[in-house]
Design a protein around this motif. Structure first.
Motif, PDB file in Angstrom:
ATOM      1  N   GLU A  29       0.835  -1.210   0.000  1.00  0.00           N
ATOM      2  CA  GLU A  29       0.000   0.000   0.000  1.00  0.00           C
ATOM      3  C   GLU A  29       0.869   1.259   0.000  1.00  0.00           C
ATOM      4  O   GLU A  29       0.553   2.240  -0.689  1.00  0.00           O
ATOM      5  CB  GLU A  29      -0.924   0.001   1.216  1.00  0.00           C
ATOM      6  CG  GLU A  29      -2.031  -1.029   1.150  1.00  0.00           C
ATOM      7  CD  GLU A  29      -2.871  -1.058   2.414  1.00  0.00           C
ATOM      8  OE1 GLU A  29      -4.108  -1.140   2.302  1.00  0.00           O
ATOM      9  OE2 GLU A  29      -2.295  -1.002   3.516  1.00  0.00           O
ATOM     10  N   VAL A  31       2.434   1.711  -3.445  1.00  0.00           N
ATOM     11  CA  VAL A  31       1.461   2.248  -4.410  1.00  0.00           C
ATOM     12  C   VAL A  31       1.352   3.763  -4.265  1.00  0.00           C
ATOM     13  O   VAL A  31       1.333   4.504  -5.259  1.00  0.00           O
ATOM     14  CB  VAL A  31       0.077   1.588  -4.213  1.00  0.00           C
ATOM     15  CG1 VAL A  31      -0.985   2.330  -5.036  1.00  0.00           C
ATOM     16  CG2 VAL A  31       0.127   0.121  -4.625  1.00  0.00           C
ATOM     17  N   ASN A  81       4.691   0.834  -8.268  1.00  0.00           N
ATOM     18  CA  ASN A  81       3.660  -0.176  -8.508  1.00  0.00           C
ATOM     19  C   ASN A  81       4.221  -1.568  -8.775  1.00  0.00           C
ATOM     20  O   ASN A  81       3.619  -2.571  -8.377  1.00  0.00           O
ATOM     21  CB  ASN A  81       2.768   0.255  -9.669  1.00  0.00           C
ATOM     22  CG  ASN A  81       1.883   1.431  -9.307  1.00  0.00           C
ATOM     23  OD1 ASN A  81       1.902   1.910  -8.170  1.00  0.00           O
ATOM     24  ND2 ASN A  81       1.127   1.931 -10.263  1.00  0.00           N
ATOM     25  N   ASP A  82       5.341  -1.655  -9.470  1.00  0.00           N
ATOM     26  CA  ASP A  82       5.912  -2.968  -9.775  1.00  0.00           C
ATOM     27  C   ASP A  82       6.314  -3.692  -8.492  1.00  0.00           C
ATOM     28  O   ASP A  82       6.080  -4.896  -8.341  1.00  0.00           O
ATOM     29  CB  ASP A  82       7.127  -2.829 -10.697  1.00  0.00           C
ATOM     30  CG  ASP A  82       6.735  -2.416 -12.103  1.00  0.00           C
ATOM     31  OD1 ASP A  82       5.542  -2.579 -12.461  1.00  0.00           O
ATOM     32  OD2 ASP A  82       7.611  -1.941 -12.855  1.00  0.00           O
ATOM     33  N   ALA A 106       5.067  -3.109  -5.541  1.00  0.00           N
ATOM     34  CA  ALA A 106       3.825  -3.410  -4.826  1.00  0.00           C
ATOM     35  C   ALA A 106       3.186  -4.675  -5.386  1.00  0.00           C
ATOM     36  O   ALA A 106       2.731  -5.539  -4.625  1.00  0.00           O
ATOM     37  CB  ALA A 106       2.856  -2.236  -4.952  1.00  0.00           C
ATOM     38  N   ARG A 107       3.184  -4.800  -6.696  1.00  0.00           N
ATOM     39  CA  ARG A 107       2.573  -5.964  -7.333  1.00  0.00           C
ATOM     40  C   ARG A 107       3.266  -7.264  -6.914  1.00  0.00           C
ATOM     41  O   ARG A 107       2.604  -8.270  -6.639  1.00  0.00           O
ATOM     42  CB  ARG A 107       2.616  -5.797  -8.858  1.00  0.00           C
ATOM     43  CG  ARG A 107       1.813  -6.840  -9.617  1.00  0.00           C
ATOM     44  CD  ARG A 107       1.793  -6.559 -11.106  1.00  0.00           C
ATOM     45  NE  ARG A 107       0.982  -5.371 -11.406  1.00  0.00           N
ATOM     46  CZ  ARG A 107       1.490  -4.193 -11.750  1.00  0.00           C
ATOM     47  NH1 ARG A 107       2.797  -4.020 -11.836  1.00  0.00           N
ATOM     48  NH2 ARG A 107       0.692  -3.181 -12.019  1.00  0.00           N
ATOM     49  N   LEU A 116      -6.359  -4.702  -3.973  1.00  0.00           N
ATOM     50  CA  LEU A 116      -5.301  -3.760  -4.321  1.00  0.00           C
ATOM     51  C   LEU A 116      -4.691  -4.089  -5.681  1.00  0.00           C
ATOM     52  O   LEU A 116      -4.365  -3.189  -6.466  1.00  0.00           O
ATOM     53  CB  LEU A 116      -4.227  -3.756  -3.235  1.00  0.00           C
ATOM     54  CG  LEU A 116      -3.197  -2.632  -3.271  1.00  0.00           C
ATOM     55  CD1 LEU A 116      -3.856  -1.263  -3.353  1.00  0.00           C
ATOM     56  CD2 LEU A 116      -2.297  -2.682  -2.034  1.00  0.00           C
ATOM     57  N   LEU A 117      -4.567  -5.374  -5.964  1.00  0.00           N
ATOM     58  CA  LEU A 117      -4.048  -5.787  -7.280  1.00  0.00           C
ATOM     59  C   LEU A 117      -4.973  -5.344  -8.407  1.00  0.00           C
ATOM     60  O   LEU A 117      -4.512  -4.946  -9.488  1.00  0.00           O
ATOM     61  CB  LEU A 117      -3.873  -7.309  -7.323  1.00  0.00           C
ATOM     62  CG  LEU A 117      -2.512  -7.877  -6.929  1.00  0.00           C
ATOM     63  CD1 LEU A 117      -2.553  -9.393  -6.921  1.00  0.00           C
ATOM     64  CD2 LEU A 117      -1.419  -7.372  -7.878  1.00  0.00           C
ATOM     65  N   LYS A 163      -6.743  -2.731  -8.524  1.00  0.00           N
ATOM     66  CA  LYS A 163      -6.536  -1.288  -8.751  1.00  0.00           C
ATOM     67  C   LYS A 163      -5.271  -1.015  -9.560  1.00  0.00           C
ATOM     68  O   LYS A 163      -5.135   0.049 -10.180  1.00  0.00           O
ATOM     69  CB  LYS A 163      -6.480  -0.548  -7.424  1.00  0.00           C
ATOM     70  CG  LYS A 163      -7.780  -0.568  -6.633  1.00  0.00           C
ATOM     71  CD  LYS A 163      -7.639   0.170  -5.320  1.00  0.00           C
ATOM     72  CE  LYS A 163      -8.925   0.153  -4.541  1.00  0.00           C
ATOM     73  NZ  LYS A 163      -8.820   0.875  -3.236  1.00  0.00           N
ATOM     74  N   LEU A 164      -4.321  -1.960  -9.512  1.00  0.00           N
ATOM     75  CA  LEU A 164      -3.060  -1.764 -10.223  1.00  0.00           C
ATOM     76  C   LEU A 164      -3.141  -2.182 -11.691  1.00  0.00           C
ATOM     77  O   LEU A 164      -2.197  -1.941 -12.445  1.00  0.00           O
ATOM     78  CB  LEU A 164      -1.939  -2.557  -9.532  1.00  0.00           C
ATOM     79  CG  LEU A 164      -1.533  -2.065  -8.134  1.00  0.00           C
ATOM     80  CD1 LEU A 164      -0.499  -2.986  -7.538  1.00  0.00           C
ATOM     81  CD2 LEU A 164      -1.007  -0.640  -8.203  1.00  0.00           C
ATOM     82  N   LYS A 165      -4.234  -2.823 -12.068  1.00  0.00           N
ATOM     83  CA  LYS A 165      -4.352  -3.270 -13.464  1.00  0.00           C
ATOM     84  C   LYS A 165      -4.640  -2.100 -14.405  1.00  0.00           C
ATOM     85  O   LYS A 165      -5.241  -1.119 -14.016  1.00  0.00           O
ATOM     86  CB  LYS A 165      -5.465  -4.315 -13.570  1.00  0.00           C
ATOM     87  CG  LYS A 165      -5.096  -5.642 -12.926  1.00  0.00           C
ATOM     88  CD  LYS A 165      -6.195  -6.666 -13.111  1.00  0.00           C
ATOM     89  CE  LYS A 165      -5.797  -8.003 -12.518  1.00  0.00           C
ATOM     90  NZ  LYS A 165      -6.861  -9.016 -12.675  1.00  0.00           N
TER      91      LYS A 165
END
Length: 242
Positions: A196, A199, A204-205, A207-208, A237-238, A240-242
């Motif tokens: 979190e 992010v 982001n990478d 975080a993923r 959360l994943l 949201k990252l897409k």
């Protein structure tokens, strides 16, 4: 003193220890089955009884603080939750007073105080934050690896969530979380917490990767329901990252 009387005295000296061990062992088994709320209540009740019988029993008080903390987490009514957390704090304080050199009392006192601070809100809980930080810092000094990196997680979140004016430190908070993951590499809750933060910082990478790890790996310190709650949070959360 005859031989029979002497044997009776010797045996009686071991009885309280055996009773304590039986009670704490049973409480630990019940706590491990904490997804069942009745098991958790029984664990708390056992330690309440032991603490009443032995008012300086460290093992009883820290376990009582832990059980009350988890019972508060299940409680939906804020008033009842507040009472449970206050009771958890009382047990934690007693544990610390009984043996300040052990990590368990400091940790569960810090954890229950932190939850009460969250419940009260920022403006009403600033006085509690000092206690939270003090107790977790004490726990860190005694045993950094206790609860699989959760000490670092707690201290990191304090720094990240507290305004600079009141002692917050964003850089130090992030470092604490990253240190915690080195100590507790399979701490799934910490992985999601750190993800979190990543992010928010646009990482982001990284975080993923953490979220995918939280979904694929097991965390032996969490109960089945706790693991599923953490995985559900990771999935959201994943998405949201897409």
């Amino acid at each position: 003193m005859n031989k029979l009387a002497l044997i009776a005295v010797i045996l009686s000296s071991f009885a309280p220890v055996t009773a304590q061990e039986d009670a704490t062992a049973k409480a630990d088994k019940l706590f491990a089955a904490r997804d069942n709320i009745e098991s958790l209540k029984q664990a708390a009740s056992l330690m309440e009884d032991l603490a009443k019988r032995e008012p300086s029993n460290f093992e009883a008080f820290w376990r009582l603080a832990r059980s009350r903390y988890y019972l508060a987490d299940r409680e939906k009514d804020d008033s009842k939750k507040s009472k449970l957390l206050s009771a958890a704090m009382d047990a934690g304080k007693k544990a610390v007073e009984t043996d300040p050199g052990r990590v368990e009392g400091h940790f569960w006192l810090g954890a229950s105080t932190g939850e009460l601070a969250d419940l009260k809100g920022a403006l009403q809980s600033l006085g509690l934050v000092k206690t939270v930080r003090r107790e977790f810092e004490a726990a860190l000094a005694i045993n950094p690896g206790y609860e699989n990196g959760d000490i670092y997680s707690a201290l990191g979140q304090i720094d990240l969530n507290l305004p600079k004016l009141f002692g917050g430190n964003d850089r130090r908070g992030l470092e604490r979380l990253e240190q915690g993951l080195k100590v507790g590499a399979n701490n799934s809750d910490l992985k999601v917490t750190l993800a979190e933060v990543y992010v928010k910082k646009g990482r982001n990478d990284e975080a993923r990767l953490l979220l995918e790890s939280a979904l694929s790996a097991s965390d032996p310190a969490r109960s089945p329901l706790e693991q599923e709650d953490i995985k559900a949070k990771a999935r959201r959360l994943l998405e949201k990252l897409k």
